[in-house]
Design a protein around this motif. Structure first.
Motif, PDB file in Angstrom:
ATOM      1  N   GLN A  77       0.854  -1.188   0.000  1.00 42.86           N
ATOM      2  CA  GLN A  77       0.000   0.000   0.000  1.00 42.86           C
ATOM      3  C   GLN A  77       0.886   1.233   0.000  1.00 42.86           C
ATOM      4  OE1 GLN A  77      -3.573   0.366   0.064  1.00 42.86           O
ATOM      5  NE2 GLN A  77      -2.908   2.448  -0.417  1.00 42.86           N
ATOM      6  N   ARG A  78       0.797   2.020  -1.073  1.00 37.96           N
ATOM      7  CA  ARG A  78       1.590   3.237  -1.191  1.00 37.96           C
ATOM      8  C   ARG A  78       0.662   4.427  -1.280  1.00 37.96           C
ATOM      9  NH1 ARG A  78       5.830   1.981  -5.942  1.00 37.96           N
ATOM     10  NH2 ARG A  78       4.328   3.343  -6.930  1.00 37.96           N
ATOM     11  N   ASP A  79       1.232   5.617  -1.254  1.00 38.17           N
ATOM     12  CA  ASP A  79       0.416   6.825  -1.352  1.00 38.17           C
ATOM     13  C   ASP A  79      -0.383   6.878  -2.647  1.00 38.17           C
ATOM     14  OD1 ASP A  79       1.318   7.675   1.108  1.00 38.17           O
ATOM     15  OD2 ASP A  79       2.910   8.937   0.266  1.00 38.17           O
ATOM     16  N   ASP A  80       0.168   6.322  -3.721  1.00 40.07           N
ATOM     17  CA  ASP A  80      -0.501   6.374  -5.026  1.00 40.07           C
ATOM     18  C   ASP A  80      -1.337   5.126  -5.311  1.00 40.07           C
ATOM     19  OD1 ASP A  80       1.736   4.749  -5.233  1.00 40.07           O
ATOM     20  OD2 ASP A  80       2.272   5.432  -7.235  1.00 40.07           O
ATOM     21  N   GLY A  81      -1.535   4.243  -4.334  1.00 45.69           N
ATOM     22  CA  GLY A  81      -2.376   3.063  -4.512  1.00 45.69           C
ATOM     23  C   GLY A  81      -1.684   1.791  -4.085  1.00 45.69           C
ATOM     24  N   MET A  83       0.212  -1.674  -4.897  1.00 44.43           N
ATOM     25  CA  MET A  83       1.063  -2.314  -5.898  1.00 44.43           C
ATOM     26  C   MET A  83       1.083  -3.817  -5.645  1.00 44.43           C
ATOM     27  SD  MET A  83       2.390  -0.013  -7.902  1.00 44.43           S
ATOM     28  CE  MET A  83       3.631  -1.025  -8.661  1.00 44.43           C
TER      29      MET A  83
END
Length: 100
Positions: A77-81, A83
């Motif tokens: 889970q990253r800031d942009d969604g 992966m």
């Protein structure tokens, strides 16, 4: 996955750059032979939260004709969604459960 569009799922999970179009066609055919009917049910059977936004997940898809498909994903889970870092699809649960 439920509609047996396996090549689309594999591509979206990140496999498009790992398989040639010919290999993708073979995988699609193999999975469609192993799972000849639409999968009507799906659920997350196991989820392990790791640290720093990482997790592991096992999803199971099935139908009333005793077809089961097991999917593993290592996620971040990253800031942009979210992966998908690694995934695996199998008609047997053992190889998927061994990843946990």
């Amino acid at each position: 996955m439920k509609n047996r569009e396996f090549s689309n799922v594999i591509s979206r999970l990140g496999g498009a750059d790992e398989y040639t179009p010919q290999q993708m066609q073979v995988l699609r055919g193999q999975l469609r032979d192993l799972v000849p009917y639409y999968l009507t049910n799906a659920d997350v059977a196991k989820r392990v939260e790791l640290e720093n936004g990482f997790s592991q997940e096992m999803r199971i898809y099935w139908n009333d004709k005793n077809s089961y498909l097991y999917c593993y994903a290592l996620l971040h889970q990253r800031d942009d969604g979210v992966m998908v870092l690694q995934f695996s699809i199998n008609t047997s649960a053992e190889p998927i459960l061994a990843k946990f």
